[in-house]
Structure formats: structure tokens, C-alpha cells
Scaffold this motif. Structure first.
Motif, PDB file in Angstrom:
ATOM      1  N   TYR A  27       0.797  -1.256   0.080  1.00  0.00           N
ATOM      2  CA  TYR A  27      -0.083  -0.143   0.193  1.00  0.00           C
ATOM      3  C   TYR A  27       0.964   1.281   0.170  1.00  0.00           C
ATOM      4  N   ASP A  28       1.914   1.278   0.725  1.00  0.00           N
ATOM      5  CA  ASP A  28       2.648   2.480   0.963  1.00  0.00           C
ATOM      6  C   ASP A  28       3.283   2.778  -0.337  1.00  0.00           C
ATOM      7  N   PHE A  29       3.787   1.467  -0.920  1.00  0.00           N
ATOM      8  CA  PHE A  29       4.800   1.610  -2.095  1.00  0.00           C
ATOM      9  C   PHE A  29       3.860   2.087  -3.464  1.00  0.00           C
ATOM     10  N   TYR A  30       2.577   1.657  -3.425  1.00  0.00           N
ATOM     11  CA  TYR A  30       1.753   1.902  -4.539  1.00  0.00           C
ATOM     12  C   TYR A  30       1.191   3.556  -4.147  1.00  0.00           C
ATOM     13  N   VAL A  31       1.035   3.952  -3.112  1.00  0.00           N
ATOM     14  CA  VAL A  31       0.645   5.243  -2.995  1.00  0.00           C
ATOM     15  C   VAL A  31       1.679   6.351  -3.455  1.00  0.00           C
ATOM     16  N   TYR A  32       2.773   5.896  -3.515  1.00  0.00           N
ATOM     17  CA  TYR A  32       4.041   6.630  -4.228  1.00  0.00           C
ATOM     18  C   TYR A  32       4.068   6.569  -5.570  1.00  0.00           C
ATOM     19  N   ALA A  33       3.525   5.452  -5.945  1.00  0.00           N
ATOM     20  CA  ALA A  33       3.607   4.966  -7.565  1.00  0.00           C
ATOM     21  C   ALA A  33       2.549   5.921  -8.399  1.00  0.00           C
ATOM     22  N   THR A  34       1.327   6.164  -7.379  1.00  0.00           N
ATOM     23  CA  THR A  34       0.379   6.639  -7.911  1.00  0.00           C
ATOM     24  C   THR A  34       0.406   8.292  -7.955  1.00  0.00           C
ATOM     25  N   ALA A  35       1.147   8.682  -7.020  1.00  0.00           N
ATOM     26  CA  ALA A  35       1.315  10.171  -6.903  1.00  0.00           C
ATOM     27  C   ALA A  35       2.346  10.349  -7.920  1.00  0.00           C
ATOM     28  N   ALA A  36       3.416   9.614  -8.065  1.00  0.00           N
ATOM     29  CA  ALA A  36       4.225   9.705  -9.075  1.00  0.00           C
ATOM     30  C   ALA A  36       3.761   9.985 -10.438  1.00  0.00           C
ATOM     31  N   VAL A  37       2.610   9.573 -10.790  1.00  0.00           N
ATOM     32  CA  VAL A  37       2.010   9.793 -12.119  1.00  0.00           C
ATOM     33  C   VAL A  37       1.080  10.993 -12.121  1.00  0.00           C
ATOM     34  N   LEU A  38       0.409  11.179 -10.693  1.00  0.00           N
ATOM     35  CA  LEU A  38      -0.611  12.192 -10.662  1.00  0.00           C
ATOM     36  C   LEU A  38      -0.315  13.621 -10.232  1.00  0.00           C
ATOM     37  N   VAL A  39       0.578  13.784  -9.276  1.00  0.00           N
ATOM     38  CA  VAL A  39       0.754  14.795  -8.642  1.00  0.00           C
ATOM     39  C   VAL A  39       2.368  15.260  -8.677  1.00  0.00           C
ATOM     40  N   PHE A  40       3.362  14.473  -8.499  1.00  0.00           N
ATOM     41  CA  PHE A  40       4.605  14.685  -8.337  1.00  0.00           C
ATOM     42  C   PHE A  40       5.261  15.370  -9.413  1.00  0.00           C
ATOM     43  N   PRO A  41       4.982  14.905 -10.730  1.00  0.00           N
ATOM     44  CA  PRO A  41       5.587  15.797 -11.977  1.00  0.00           C
ATOM     45  C   PRO A  41       5.398  17.323 -11.854  1.00  0.00           C
ATOM     46  N   THR A  42       4.130  17.476 -11.243  1.00  0.00           N
ATOM     47  CA  THR A  42       3.893  19.286 -11.234  1.00  0.00           C
ATOM     48  C   THR A  42       4.349  19.693  -9.882  1.00  0.00           C
ATOM     49  N   LEU A  43       4.179  18.947  -8.852  1.00  0.00           N
ATOM     50  CA  LEU A  43       4.634  19.671  -7.518  1.00  0.00           C
ATOM     51  C   LEU A  43       6.067  19.551  -7.102  1.00  0.00           C
ATOM     52  N   PHE A  44       6.829  18.446  -7.764  1.00  0.00           N
ATOM     53  CA  PHE A  44       8.338  18.364  -7.223  1.00  0.00           C
ATOM     54  C   PHE A  44       9.137  18.605  -8.322  1.00  0.00           C
ATOM     55  N   PHE A  45       8.665  18.243  -9.634  1.00  0.00           N
ATOM     56  CA  PHE A  45       9.513  18.062 -10.830  1.00  0.00           C
ATOM     57  C   PHE A  45       8.896  19.144 -11.876  1.00  0.00           C
ATOM     58  N   PRO A  46       8.733  20.375 -11.646  1.00  0.00           N
ATOM     59  CA  PRO A  46       7.893  21.237 -12.534  1.00  0.00           C
ATOM     60  C   PRO A  46       8.791  21.402 -13.777  1.00  0.00           C
ATOM     61  N   SER A  47       8.275  21.568 -14.937  1.00  0.00           N
ATOM     62  CA  SER A  47       9.109  21.636 -16.039  1.00  0.00           C
ATOM     63  C   SER A  47       8.217  22.354 -17.262  1.00  0.00           C
ATOM     64  N   THR A  48       8.774  22.896 -18.281  1.00  0.00           N
ATOM     65  CA  THR A  48       7.875  23.292 -19.615  1.00  0.00           C
ATOM     66  C   THR A  48       7.536  22.270 -20.384  1.00  0.00           C
ATOM     67  N   ASN A  49       8.375  20.833 -20.181  1.00  0.00           N
ATOM     68  CA  ASN A  49       8.247  19.783 -21.006  1.00  0.00           C
ATOM     69  C   ASN A  49       7.459  18.692 -19.824  1.00  0.00           C
ATOM     70  N   ASP A  50       6.427  18.212 -20.331  1.00  0.00           N
ATOM     71  CA  ASP A  50       5.351  17.175 -19.594  1.00  0.00           C
ATOM     72  C   ASP A  50       6.213  15.890 -19.465  1.00  0.00           C
ATOM     73  N   THR A  51       6.788  15.429 -20.485  1.00  0.00           N
ATOM     74  CA  THR A  51       7.538  14.331 -20.557  1.00  0.00           C
ATOM     75  C   THR A  51       8.624  14.314 -19.581  1.00  0.00           C
ATOM     76  N   ALA A  52       9.530  15.383 -19.693  1.00  0.00           N
ATOM     77  CA  ALA A  52      10.604  15.552 -18.565  1.00  0.00           C
ATOM     78  C   ALA A  52      10.209  15.330 -17.346  1.00  0.00           C
ATOM     79  N   SER A  53       9.171  16.244 -16.921  1.00  0.00           N
ATOM     80  CA  SER A  53       8.571  16.023 -15.548  1.00  0.00           C
ATOM     81  C   SER A  53       8.104  14.570 -15.164  1.00  0.00           C
ATOM     82  N   LEU A  54       7.425  13.984 -16.093  1.00  0.00           N
ATOM     83  CA  LEU A  54       7.155  12.514 -15.798  1.00  0.00           C
ATOM     84  C   LEU A  54       8.448  11.613 -15.546  1.00  0.00           C
TER      85      LEU A  54
END
Length: 486
Positions: A27-54
Motif C-alpha cells: 500500500y505504501d509503495f503504491y501510494v507513491y507510485a500513484t502520486a508519481a503519475v498524478l501529482v509529483f511531476p507538477t509539485l516536485f519536478f515542474p518543467s515546461t516539458n511534461d514528458t521530462a517532468s514525468l
């Protein structure tokens, strides 16, 4: 007066402890996995390139896999030297604390580059903990299993994977639904991006307390106690593993490879591909809105260079489709145990690995947008069901097979190292490679499927060179012969 015999673990306690613990860990591991797709690219790795953030988000996700073999060595050492119970408690605490603290982290917008650095550190702690969790749970289950039912008991810690996935994604889904975007309930709201994503991480504290209560009631297995009494326990189990059981380490690592790649493609990659817009116009509008929300200028040229189409499902719809597939994951995980006890682990896995090869070559049959959206939905759901059925059938027997490759005095270290080194070769790089291959062919998924099939071929070869372990006798194979040589 003779001392009372040591208490035995009731079967219900064994099953509950192995199932509850791995459910919480996954559960703990998947919570991160889900956030890695949904919110972390925007909140922790902002970039003008969406693919680079992802890809940056996936890179930190994969970094935990590098920490897993280190956790396997450390927890394996103490588990083989002092017993399984203490290491299981320690791994659960480590994972729980790291996950809880992630829910408290400030974002890039608040503390700049320090935010992704702290996220990386906590992600490494998660990987370190999971490196010791799985093997300990598998050993508790299999070393306490009745004769002839080791694969059946070994499937219960494996069941923690689908249960953890369903709980983690179900909570994310409920939060996202409760905090809808004013224009579209399927989109992520400002409240979700601000604080809603933190709730699943903080909720892990409740689950950890439950898991600790169950695991603290365990006692060591009779098999481990016998190894202690006969002098089979070694000061450096790791040295024994590499000196006497290196072939089993290599085989076990590649036996797990297809399982890892399949799972992370079915969860991370499909979520990314399934929820990305199916046409340039829709994606461009979404990218423009995201740029405006973050105060950035929208660059159409940069967008066109990094955009690749997906299936265009809303997040809510696709996660529900995934959860339906994961239900089959859980069912086939349980079914695989009795089958592996009846016909053998090797025979079952050879068949299912062959089917994974075929499944990988079928990606374009299932995952291309159709003229009628109803056909796209039906084909995608069928893809998820078939993929997760294969996942359950290949993952279930691993709880018995990997521990059975090693004697009692190095069983924790050996199975943990094989399981977690495979996570680097499979899970750590699978999301990154999948996105790169997806982009290389202009957005079609067929090359991602070829990648899966190639990894399955390597697993098939490893299984050919692996003897059947169904009749491996834990009581007789304590590791005394190898220990005597050190």
C-alpha cells in the motif's frame, strides 16, 4: 521442572501476519507510485516539458529499487542470524515512517530543489524497507506451512500486492472524487494538488499500527529454531550465499524478471498511457490550462515536440478499470498456490511465462484508440484483465519458489537478494524504458510489448535451468554442509 515448550504460531496468525504486513508495505509503495503519475511531476519536478517532468518523477520512483537490494542484504543478514520476527517489525516501521513523512513534505514551489531531494531520500527509505519485507513475510508463511501446502501458504504474502494496490488507488480515487474540478469531476482539483494527495500517505500510520500489533505476536518458526540448535547459523550469511549459492541467486533474479516488468507496465505505464489525451487538440488545451495555472507561458512548439497520444480516458474511469483488473490479480494469485502445490512451481511458471511472451506481442491489438470509444474501452478492459490474470499466476508461486532455492541458514538473505536485485533489472527501469519506447515509435505501444516479451524470454530460460523445488525439505536442508566449510 522441565520448561514449557515454545508456543507455536497458529495457522490463522501466520496467514494474517504475512498478509497484513505485505498489504501495508505494498500500500505504501503504491501510494507513491500513484502520486508519481498524478501529482509529483507538477509539485516536485515542474518543467515546461511534461514528458521530462514525468520521467523525473519515474526516476525517483525507480531509485527506490536501487535501495531494495541494500535492504535485502541488511534485513537478510539479521533475519538469518537473529530470526525473522524482529526484521519484519523493523521493515514495517521503516516503510511506515518514510511514507508518513512524504505526506508532510513541502513542494518545489515552497523550498525549491530541496523538495525533490527530500522526496528522493524518503523514497530510498521506502525501497530499503521493502527490500527486507517480502522475504521475511514469505518465510513466515512457508516455514510455518503444513506439508504439501507451502505454495498455498506462500501465496498469502503475495496477495498483499493486489490488496495494497486496491486500497491505495481506492483512497486516491475517493479523495479525487470528493474534491472535483469545478469543470470536470474527472480532473484533479486545486484542493487535490494542494493537500488532498497527502491524505493517503498520512493514513498509512493507522495501517502500520495494525500491522505491528499482528507481527509482535509471532514467534520464530521451528525450522529456524532447529537451525539455531544444530549450529547452522552463520556470522556472515551473505558470504555463504555468494560462495555456495550464487547459481541460485542468478536463477532467482531472472525468474522474477518478467513478473516485475509485467506488473509495473500494467500499473504505472498503463495509467500514463491510458489517461493521456488521444488527440493533439485536447492535449494542447490541457497543456495550455496547466501552463496558465502555474503561471508559465505555453509554448506550442515545445508541446508538439514532446506530445505523444494515449487512450484519452479520464483518471477516475481508468483507475476503476485497473481496479477491476487487479481483482483478477488477487483471484489468480490465490488460485496459483494450490496449482503449484499440485503440479510443481516450475511447470506452472513455464506455461504462464510463455503466455506472457504472447501477451507482450498483442499490445497493439488492445491498446490503440478505436473509431468507436466503446470498443476502446472494452479492449482496454480486456487487456487489463488478461494482464493481471497473468500477473497473479506468475507472482503467486514466487512466495514458495524463491525461498525453496536456499537452505534455512541463508534463506532470508538468498531469497531477498534475488527478489530485489531483480527489481533493479525489472521494476526500476521498466517505467522509464516504457515511456522512451512509447515515444520512439510516435505513441504506439507495440514496442513496449516487445520489451515485455523479451524479458519474459529471459525468465523462461532461467526456469529451464531451475530444478523443481516442490519437494524441497526445509527440515533437512538447514545449510549445515555449506556452513561446515566456512
Amino acid at each position: 521442572m522441565s520448561s514449557a515448550p515454545a508456543p507455536a504460531n497458529p495457522r490463522s496468525r501466520v496467514i494474517t501476519a504475512s498478509l497484513v504486513g505485505t498489504t501495508i508495505e505494498f500500500y505504501d509503495f503504491y501510494v507513491y507510485a500513484t502520486a508519481a503519475v498524478l501529482v509529483f511531476p507538477t509539485l516536485f519536478f515542474p518543467s515546461t516539458n511534461d514528458t521530462a517532468s514525468l520521467l523525473s518523477s519515474f526516476a525517483v520512483f525507480g531509485a527506490a529499487m536501487v535501495a531494495r537490494p541494500i535492504g535485502a542484504v541488511v534485513f537478510g543478514h539479521f533475519g538469518d542470524k537473529f530470526g525473522r520476527k524482529a526484521t519484519l517489525v523493523a521493515s514495517l516501521l521503516t516503510m511506515g515512517i518514510a511514507t508518513f513523512v512524504i505526506g508532510l513534505l513541502p513542494t518545489f514551489q515552497q523550498i525549491s530543489w530541496v523538495a525533490p531531494l527530500l522526496l528522493l531520500v524518503l523514497r530510498l527509505a521506502q525501497g530499503f524497507a521493502l527490500g527486507g519485507e517480502w522475504s521475511g513475510a514469505a518465510l513466515v508463511a512457508t516455514e510455518n506451512a503444513p506439508k504439501g501446502k507451502r505454495a498455498w501458504y506462500g501465496s498469502f504474502p503475495q496477495l498483499g500486492a493486489p490488496l495494497g494496490f486496491i486500497i491505495a488507488n481506492g483512497i486516491f480515487l475517493a479523495i479525487n472524487f470528493a474534491l472535483p474540478h469545478p469543470e470536470d469531476p474527472a480532473l484533479k482539483s486545486e484542493a487535490f494538488l494542494s493537500w488532498g494527495w497527502r491524505v493517503p500517505f498520512l493514513f498509512s500510520a493507522v495501517m502500520v499500527i495494525i500491522g505491528l500489533w499482528v507481527r509482535l505476536r509471532l514467534v520464530e518458526s521451528d525450522t529456524f529454531k532447529k537451525a539455531e540448535k544444530t549450529g547452522a547459523i552463520r556470522k556472515l550469511p551473505l558470504a555463504t550465499v555468494f560462495r555456495h549459492h550464487w547459481k541460485q541467486l542468478i536463477l532467482g533474479t531472472f525468474i522474477m524478471l518478467a513478473t516485475y516488468v509485467l506488473f509495473y507496465l500494467m500499473t504505472n505505464f498503463t495509467l500514463t498511457y491510458g489517461t493521456k489525451a488521444a488527440d493533439v487538440e485536447t492535449a494542447s488545451a490541457a497543456a495550455r490550462a496547466a501552463a496558465e495555472a502555474t503561471g508559465k507561458d505555453f509554448d506550442p512548439t515545445a508541446f508538439a515536440a514532446q506530445f505523444y497520444p494515449g487512450l484519452g480516458f479520464g483518471y477516475t474511469d481508468f483507475v476503476l478499470m485497473q481496479i477491476i483488473g487487479v481483482v483478477f490479480f488477487g483471484i489468480f494469485t490465490l488460485l496459483s498456490g494450490p496449482i503449484a502445490d499440485a503440479i510443481g512451481r516450475r511447470k506452472l511458471l513455464l506455461w504462464v511465462t510463455g503466455l506472457i511472451v504472447v501477451f507482450g506481442l498483442s499490445f497493439n491489438l488492445f491498446l490503440l484508440p478505436q473509431a468507436d470509444p466503446k470498443f476502446t474501452g472494452a479492449l482496454t478492459q480486456a487487456f487489463l484483465v488478461f494482464g493481471f490474470m497473468l500477473m497473479g499466476t506468475t507472482f503467486g508461486p514466487m512466495g514458495a519458489l524463491l525461498p525453496e532455492l536456499f537452505p534455512t541458514n541463508v534463506r532470508y538473505s538468498g531469497s531477498a537478494i534475488a527478489y530485489n536485485v531483480s527489481s533493479i533489472l525489472g521494476a526500476a527501469v521498466a517505467p522509464f524504458i516504457a515511456v522512451a519506447l512509447w515515444a520512439a515509435v510516435g505513441g504506439e505501444p507495440w514496442l513496449v510489448g516487445v520489451y515485455l516479451s523479451s524479458m519474459a524470454v529471459l525468465t523462461f530460460v532461467a526456469l529451464i535451468f531451475t530444478p523443481e523445488t516442490k519437494d524441497h525439505d526445509y527440515e533437512d536442508d538447514l545449510g549445515l554442509a555449506a556452513s561446515a566449510e566456512l
